[in-house]
Structure formats: structure tokens, C-alpha cells
Design an enzyme around this catalytic site. Structure first.
Site, PDB file in Angstrom:
ATOM      1  N   ASP A   7      -7.389  -4.250  -4.394  1.00  0.00           N
ATOM      2  CA  ASP A   7      -7.035  -2.902  -3.907  1.00  0.00           C
ATOM      3  C   ASP A   7      -5.772  -2.356  -4.584  1.00  0.00           C
ATOM      4  O   ASP A   7      -5.591  -1.158  -4.751  1.00  0.00           O
ATOM      5  CB  ASP A   7      -6.766  -2.895  -2.399  1.00  0.00           C
ATOM      6  CG  ASP A   7      -7.593  -3.880  -1.603  1.00  0.00           C
ATOM      7  OD1 ASP A   7      -8.032  -4.885  -2.168  1.00  0.00           O
ATOM      8  OD2 ASP A   7      -7.786  -3.649  -0.408  1.00  0.00           O
ATOM      9  N   ASP A  62       0.804  -1.228   0.000  1.00  0.00           N
ATOM     10  CA  ASP A  62       0.000   0.000   0.000  1.00  0.00           C
ATOM     11  C   ASP A  62       0.836   1.278   0.000  1.00  0.00           C
ATOM     12  O   ASP A  62       0.331   2.348   0.371  1.00  0.00           O
ATOM     13  CB  ASP A  62      -0.972  -0.008   1.183  1.00  0.00           C
ATOM     14  CG  ASP A  62      -2.212  -0.842   0.889  1.00  0.00           C
ATOM     15  OD1 ASP A  62      -2.589  -0.938  -0.302  1.00  0.00           O
ATOM     16  OD2 ASP A  62      -2.806  -1.382   1.828  1.00  0.00           O
TER      17      ASP A  62
HETATM   18  N1  GLY Z   1      -6.989  -1.315   0.944  1.00  0.00           N
HETATM   19  C1  GLY Z   1      -7.638  -1.912   2.033  1.00  0.00           C
HETATM   20  C2  GLY Z   1      -9.070  -1.577   2.178  1.00  0.00           C
HETATM   21  O1  GLY Z   1      -9.713  -1.069   1.284  1.00  0.00           O
HETATM   22  O2  GLY Z   1      -9.579  -1.820   3.253  1.00  0.00           O
END
Ligand code: GLY
Length: 388
Positions: free
Chosen positions: A172, A108
Site C-alpha cells: 500500500d 499512511d
Molecule cells: N491501505 C490499507 C488498505 O488498502 O486497506
């Protein structure tokens, strides 16, 4: 007033309310990085009494969004205090690059350094911001599995006997790869773009179901790249339809189209968007999972805000198919029924949920929900800083 004038006035008024509230929040929480507000009070992730493992603290994946709000508000108003706060928060997360925090980093890094470093660089050409963005891109590229042509999600869990995640990819990550497209442009080096494009292609082939919905997690054999299985992840169950995952899917493929011009990516974005539009309940409030039983109505306003951003981008590319209209309905529903613009409380968007089965973070406020809500309002007025 005609419809267009009414919409314009509504967007301007809602943006002004947003800015007023976040100015107050910025003054009250200077130098902190809020993540979640419960009962109107920020509960900074680093202090939370939740046993998050190494991703806790400064490497928490949403830590770029406070700075992202500040950068968007700086671009909107020109007030230097927002830029200063954005930079202060970025310097805190830059601490992740130090060796003692390094194990906490994950896929992330795009969510962390695009809204902070890359947005700052786009606005100011600051060289420190550029270098931080490039460092994050380098880390993301290092997670590429060339056998399976995907970017690996997460790190192996610390708990003994937990399954390895070496072959895991998640929907994601389609947002994180914008960092790689940016790095390629910035350096004139195609390697990053190739990784991003390959990851998007693998996601298109393995995550999107025939009805247009997307899986959250797919496991590949990390040695051969062969598809192994999929998991329900943050959705209700295997085979279900986690709404925020759907929103990452639309937005991610729209962005991959913007960066590559590939028609198959655009067609994929539209396929997921059409599925989502057909699944949105009449009242415009988005459930955590589109398959969850009626009457069990945990909501996720975050998903609504991200879908509004994605559909607004899609409207620009393929106008006249109704994407913009749905985006406006979602954002205005949030503003009218789920936004707390009152003074004295922390956070704006209510009823945001982390995951369907998780115990924590059910129907709370997330700073990243507020970020995407602001981005949707600005995007509809063509005033957003676009770094995805
Ligand atoms: N990227 C993690 C979520 O959307 O919770």
C-alpha cells in the site's frame, strides 16, 4: 453514436450523477469526515464501536479522502463550497500534528495529506496547505529504514505479546511515497525522492512474484535489512493475491515511473497490470482476493476503482495495449451495477471490503472507494487533479 462518443457521454453523465449525490452528502455531513457507510448510513470511524487501536479517530488512514473528493469537485465545478469543505476536513486531520495525537500517526500520511493539502496547494497555491503537506512528508521520511531501504509500515501494536512490526513494509505504501516525490520537487531537495525511489526498488525486488502478483506484507530484519518472510495481510492467506494490494502495486509503480523515468518501474507496473487483467472475472466484479474459491464471492469495488485509475495512467504512457479499454470496462461496470446514486442514502460504491479475514467492513461502502471511482471518471476525461 460511435463508441468514443458513447463513452464520452457515459462518463459525463456518470460524473454529473456523482457530483449531484456528493453535493447532497456535503450539505448533510459538513464538518464530519465520513469513512464507511453501512445500509446507506455513514458510520464515522471515530464513533464506530470497533476496537481500533491508536489509528482510530482523526488519524484513521482514510480521513483524507472526503477532502480529496471535495478538492476534485472544486477543480471540476469551481464551486467554492467544495474547497471550503475540503479545507475544513483537512484542518480536522491537521490536529494529528498536535502532541496528544502524535502517536496515532503512521505510514499512511500520504493517503491523508496528498488528497487534502497537496491537492489544495496544486489548485490554489495556499501556503498553509503547502506547509501541512511538507510536515506530512517529513514524518513519512522519518519512517525510513536505511538498512533495508524501506519505509516502515504501522507502529508497534499496543497489545502485549503482539509481534513487533519494526521490520514490516507493505505494498500500500507505494501510494504514500508520492508525497516524498512531491516534497523533493517542491523543495528542490533530493533526499525525499531518494527515499521514495529506494523504497520502490525494495518493493520491486521483494514483493513482486514471478507471475506478476504482489505480496501484501514483507518483514525485513530491522537491523540488517535482510528479508525474513511475508504475510498474507488483508488477503486470504500467505501466498494469495489480495486484489486491493494488486491495485496499489500497479498504481504505485506507474507513479514511481512518472516521477523517476525508470523503465524497471514501468515494466513492473505492466507486469502487475497484465497479471491483474488475466485474473479479472468475466463479469468485471473484483473479488477481495484473486485466489478466493469460486462461490465465495466477497467483492471489493475499491480495488476495481483503483485498478481503473492505474490502468488509465498506464494507457497514457504505453498506449494501444488495451489498458484503457479494461479501465473503462471496470469503471462502467461499477457505475452500472455497484453505484447507488439515489438521493437520501450515504455513499455511492457498494460491496467494498476491508480485508478477506476481517469481521468488520465486509461489502460496505468506503469513502475512499468513492474517491477513486471519481478519480477514474475524471482521469478518463483528463479532468483529474493528479497528485499521486
Ligand atoms: N491501505 C490499507 C488498505 O488498502 O486497506
Amino acid at each position: 453514436m460511435d463508441e468514443a462518443k458513447e463513452a464520452k457521454a457515459f462518463l459525463e453523465d456518470t460524473t454529473a450523477k456523482f457530483e449531484r449525490k456528493f453535493h447532497e452528502l456535503m450539505l448533510r455531513h459538513r464538518g464530519e469526515i465520513p469513512a464507511v457507510a453501512k445500509d446507506g448510513r455513514y458510520d464515522n470511524r471515530a464513533d464506530a464501536d470497533i476496537a481500533w487501536s491508536p489509528d482510530n479517530g482523526i488519524a484513521w488512514w482514510t480521513n483524507g479522502f472526503w477532502g480529496g473528493i471535495m478538492n476534485q469537485l472544486y477543480a471540476l465545478t469551481g464551486k467554492k463550497e467544495y474547497l471550503d469543505e475540503a479545507r475544513a476536513s483537512r484542518r480536522i486531520i491537521d490536529g494529528c500534528f498536535l502532541s496528544e495525537f502524535y502517536y496515532g500517526l503512521h505510514h499512511d500520511v500520504g493517503f491523508m495529506w496528498l488528497p487534502t493539502a497537496v491537492a489544495d496547494y496544486m489548485l490554489t497555491k495556499d501556503d498553509e496547505a503547502r506547509r501541512r503537506g511538507l510536515m506530512a512528508a517529513q514524518l513519512l521520511a522519518g519512517r525510513y529504514n536505511s538498512a533495508g531501504r524501506f519505509i516502515r509500515a504501522w507502529n508497534d501494536p499496543m497489545e502485549k505479546d503482539s509481534p513487533s512490526t519494526k521490520g514490516w513494509a507493505i505494498i500500500d505504501c507505494m501510494l504514500n511515497i508520492s508525497l516524498l516525490y512531491w516534497a523533493s520537487e517542491e523543495l528542490g531537495d533530493p533526499r525525499y525522492r531518494t527515499i521514495a525511489e529506494n523504497h520502490a526498488e525494495t518493493t520491486m525486488r521483494n514483493f513482486v512474484r514471478p507471475d506478476g502478483s504482489v505480496r501484501h506484507i514483507v518483514e525485513f530484519d530491522p537491523e540488517t535489512g535482510r528479508y525474513v518472510c511475508d504475510y498474507g495481510g488483508q488477503g486470504m492467506e500467505k501466498g494469495s493475491s489480495w486484489s486491493r494490494g494488486q491495485s496499489w502495486g500497479i498504481y504505485g509503480f506507474v507513479n514511481s515511473y512518472r516521477h523517476t523515468g525508470r523503465q524497471d518501474f514501468l515494466a513492473t507496473a505492466e507486469k502487475i497490470a497484465d497479471y491483474v487483467i488475466s485474473a479479472i472475472p468475466e463479469d468485471g466484479h473484483i473479488p477481495v482476493d484473486f485466489h478466493q474459491p469460486r462461490g465465495l464471492f466477497f467483492e471489493d469495488s475499491t480495488a476495481a476503482a483503483v485498478i481503473a485509475c492505474a490502468l488509465t495512467e498506464l494507457e497514457r504512457i504505453v498506449p494501444g495495449k488495451g489498458y484503457g479499454k479494461t479501465a473503462f470496462t471496470l469503471a462502467s461496470t461499477l457505475a452500472k451495477t455497484r453505484a447507488d446514486f439515489s438521493a437520501g442514502t450515504d455513499g455511492i460504491l457498494q460491496r467494498c471490503t476491508g480485508s478477506f479475514n476481517g469481521k468488520a467492513d465486509k461489502e460496505v461502502n468506503f469513502v475512499y472507494a468513492d474517491y477513486y471511482f471519481l478519480e477514474s471518471l475524471l482521469k478518463m476525461q483528463k479532468k483529474d487533479v493528479m497528485f499521486w
